[in-house]
Design a protein around this motif. Structure first.
Motif, PDB file in Angstrom:
ATOM      1  N   HIS A  21      35.905  32.871  44.269  1.00  0.00           N
ATOM      2  CA  HIS A  21      35.993  31.827  43.237  1.00  0.00           C
ATOM      3  C   HIS A  21      36.501  30.503  43.806  1.00  0.00           C
ATOM      4  O   HIS A  21      36.253  29.444  43.251  1.00  0.00           O
ATOM      5  CB  HIS A  21      36.903  32.293  42.099  1.00  0.00           C
ATOM      6  N   ASP A  22      37.219  30.569  44.931  1.00  0.00           N
ATOM      7  CA  ASP A  22      37.780  29.399  45.594  1.00  0.00           C
ATOM      8  C   ASP A  22      36.733  28.882  46.584  1.00  0.00           C
ATOM      9  O   ASP A  22      36.725  29.256  47.758  1.00  0.00           O
ATOM     10  CB  ASP A  22      39.076  29.795  46.308  1.00  0.00           C
ATOM     11  N   TRP A  77      46.319  40.592  34.388  1.00  0.00           N
ATOM     12  CA  TRP A  77      44.981  40.051  34.575  1.00  0.00           C
ATOM     13  C   TRP A  77      44.608  39.074  33.453  1.00  0.00           C
ATOM     14  O   TRP A  77      43.621  38.358  33.559  1.00  0.00           O
ATOM     15  CB  TRP A  77      43.945  41.169  34.630  1.00  0.00           C
ATOM     16  N   GLY A  78      45.365  39.061  32.375  1.00  0.00           N
ATOM     17  CA  GLY A  78      45.127  38.107  31.297  1.00  0.00           C
ATOM     18  C   GLY A  78      43.900  38.403  30.456  1.00  0.00           C
ATOM     19  O   GLY A  78      43.379  37.507  29.799  1.00  0.00           O
ATOM     20  N   SER A  83      40.078  47.931  32.527  1.00  0.00           N
ATOM     21  CA  SER A  83      40.172  47.891  33.983  1.00  0.00           C
ATOM     22  C   SER A  83      39.540  46.599  34.486  1.00  0.00           C
ATOM     23  O   SER A  83      38.798  45.929  33.763  1.00  0.00           O
ATOM     24  CB  SER A  83      39.467  49.103  34.602  1.00  0.00           C
ATOM     25  N   VAL A  84      39.859  46.282  35.726  1.00  0.00           N
ATOM     26  CA  VAL A  84      39.314  45.084  36.359  1.00  0.00           C
ATOM     27  C   VAL A  84      38.617  45.535  37.640  1.00  0.00           C
ATOM     28  O   VAL A  84      39.216  46.214  38.476  1.00  0.00           O
ATOM     29  CB  VAL A  84      40.425  44.059  36.660  1.00  0.00           C
ATOM     30  N   THR A  85      37.359  45.164  37.769  1.00  0.00           N
ATOM     31  CA  THR A  85      36.563  45.559  38.921  1.00  0.00           C
ATOM     32  C   THR A  85      36.606  44.461  39.983  1.00  0.00           C
ATOM     33  O   THR A  85      36.409  43.288  39.674  1.00  0.00           O
ATOM     34  CB  THR A  85      35.104  45.820  38.505  1.00  0.00           C
ATOM     35  N   ILE A  86      36.866  44.894  41.210  1.00  0.00           N
ATOM     36  CA  ILE A  86      36.966  43.954  42.322  1.00  0.00           C
ATOM     37  C   ILE A  86      36.130  44.477  43.484  1.00  0.00           C
ATOM     38  O   ILE A  86      36.178  45.658  43.815  1.00  0.00           O
ATOM     39  CB  ILE A  86      38.434  43.803  42.780  1.00  0.00           C
ATOM     40  N   GLU A 108      34.225  38.741  34.370  1.00  0.00           N
ATOM     41  CA  GLU A 108      33.987  37.326  34.099  1.00  0.00           C
ATOM     42  C   GLU A 108      35.086  36.690  33.253  1.00  0.00           C
ATOM     43  O   GLU A 108      35.291  35.484  33.313  1.00  0.00           O
ATOM     44  CB  GLU A 108      32.631  37.155  33.423  1.00  0.00           C
ATOM     45  N   LYS A 109      35.786  37.488  32.460  1.00  0.00           N
ATOM     46  CA  LYS A 109      36.817  36.939  31.575  1.00  0.00           C
ATOM     47  C   LYS A 109      38.113  36.589  32.316  1.00  0.00           C
ATOM     48  O   LYS A 109      38.945  35.870  31.771  1.00  0.00           O
ATOM     49  CB  LYS A 109      37.122  37.937  30.457  1.00  0.00           C
ATOM     50  N   VAL A 110      38.289  37.107  33.526  1.00  0.00           N
ATOM     51  CA  VAL A 110      39.494  36.791  34.299  1.00  0.00           C
ATOM     52  C   VAL A 110      39.380  35.344  34.775  1.00  0.00           C
ATOM     53  O   VAL A 110      38.396  34.962  35.402  1.00  0.00           O
ATOM     54  CB  VAL A 110      39.658  37.757  35.498  1.00  0.00           C
ATOM     55  N   SER A 111      40.385  34.542  34.459  1.00  0.00           N
ATOM     56  CA  SER A 111      40.357  33.113  34.800  1.00  0.00           C
ATOM     57  C   SER A 111      40.522  32.907  36.307  1.00  0.00           C
ATOM     58  O   SER A 111      41.064  33.758  37.018  1.00  0.00           O
ATOM     59  CB  SER A 111      41.470  32.368  34.062  1.00  0.00           C
ATOM     60  N   ASN A 112      40.079  31.752  36.767  1.00  0.00           N
ATOM     61  CA  ASN A 112      40.253  31.407  38.176  1.00  0.00           C
ATOM     62  C   ASN A 112      41.725  31.310  38.549  1.00  0.00           C
ATOM     63  O   ASN A 112      42.099  31.621  39.681  1.00  0.00           O
ATOM     64  CB  ASN A 112      39.528  30.102  38.507  1.00  0.00           C
ATOM     65  N   GLU A 113      42.566  30.905  37.606  1.00  0.00           N
ATOM     66  CA  GLU A 113      44.004  30.828  37.874  1.00  0.00           C
ATOM     67  C   GLU A 113      44.562  32.222  38.146  1.00  0.00           C
ATOM     68  O   GLU A 113      45.368  32.413  39.060  1.00  0.00           O
ATOM     69  CB  GLU A 113      44.748  30.172  36.700  1.00  0.00           C
TER      70      GLU A 113
END
Length: 151
Positions: A21-22, A77-78, A83-86, A108-113
């Protein structure tokens, strides 16, 4: 001359953990061309069938450690997803210690921050992360993992 060497060393340490994302640091990470100097761990030419089970167990232990770091630091994760897939690509030295990590948070819902906070957390704990394998050369492994979301 030593100033240049110091700058290069600092630059590499800054890019040890990068999220896709960066965009700026992702491009710098790609420009390191790490795949040229790290062998694919699960390439049949580099790993025997007998070693495969040890690799899988070490891979699980690695992700268990990352999950523990997330819990110990009350990482959020906000999002409300269970769960969050990485997707990770992890570069190890000969001793199995982590040199570099490329992270792609797939939710997709996890913010860049929050993605950046995850990268920072990994950077802060990179010296604790390893895989229980030793090789005659640096090696890399990639894969997808789902971390439980404790929201």
């Amino acid at each position: 001359m030593s100033v240049i060497a110091l700058f290069i060393a600092c630059e590499n340490s800054l890019n040890r953990v990068v999220g896709v994302h960066d965009k700026i640091n992702f491009e710098k990470f790609k420009n390191q061309e790490l795949d040229k100097s790290y062998k694919n761990l699960l390439n049949p030419n580099n790993t025997t069938e007998e070693e495969y089970k040890a690799i899988i167990n070490s891979w699980k232990e690695y992700h268990t450690k990352v999950s523990s770091i997330l819990q110990e630091n009350n990482f959020s994760w906000g999002v409300k997803d269970p769960s969050v897939t990485i997707f990770n690509k992890i570069y190890f030295n000969k001793e199995g210690k982590v040199n570099h990590i490329l992270v792609n948070v797939k939710n997709e819902k996890v913010s860049n921050e929050v993605k950046s906070a995850y990268v920072t957390l990994l950077k802060n704990h990179i010296n604790e992360l390893s895989i229980n394998l030793k090789r005659g050369n640096q090696f890399a492994q990639c894969g997808k993992i789902k971390y439980k979301n404790y929201e």
